[in-house]
Design an enzyme around this catalytic site. Structure first.
Site, mmCIF file in Angstrom:
data_model
loop_
_atom_site.group_PDB
_atom_site.id
_atom_site.type_symbol
_atom_site.label_atom_id
_atom_site.label_comp_id
_atom_site.label_asym_id
_atom_site.label_seq_id
_atom_site.Cartn_x
_atom_site.Cartn_y
_atom_site.Cartn_z
ATOM 1 N N PRO A 2 0.812 -1.210 0.000
ATOM 2 C CA PRO A 2 0.000 0.000 0.000
ATOM 3 C C PRO A 2 0.848 1.264 0.000
ATOM 4 C CG PRO A 2 -0.136 -1.115 2.125
ATOM 5 C CD PRO A 2 0.690 -1.967 1.231
ATOM 6 N N LEU A 3 0.374 2.243 -0.738
ATOM 7 C CA LEU A 3 1.001 3.563 -0.784
ATOM 8 C C LEU A 3 -0.075 4.588 -0.449
ATOM 9 C CD1 LEU A 3 3.155 5.707 -1.505
ATOM 10 C CD2 LEU A 3 2.402 5.494 -3.873
#
Length: 74
Positions: A2-3
């Site tokens: 995840p970013l």
């Protein structure tokens, strides 16, 4: 991996507040995805120059955001 990309107006939050954002946003993602994802969860904070961010056709400045946070009507 995840970013999480956070965009802010420069000068509104200090280094400690940004550190807290990174920690809490990471914790939130880990609550959803599981502890094994902590090491690969990225949080990026990008700051726009004061006045380079607009809402409703009007530029928003650092001073405007501070006034909003203080409850000062515009």
């Amino acid at each position: 991996m995840p970013l999480i990309n956070v965009k802010l107006i420069e000068g509104v939050f200090d280094a400690e507040q940004k550190r807290e954002m990174i920690e809490k946003l990471t914790d939130t993602m880990v609550e959803i995805e599981g502890e094994n994802m902590r090491g690969v969860t990225w949080v990026v904070i990008e700051e726009a120059k004061s006045g380079d961010w607009g809402i409703g056709g009007q530029p928003l400045t650092t001073a405007d955001v501070h006034a909003l946070a203080a409850g000062v009507p515009s």
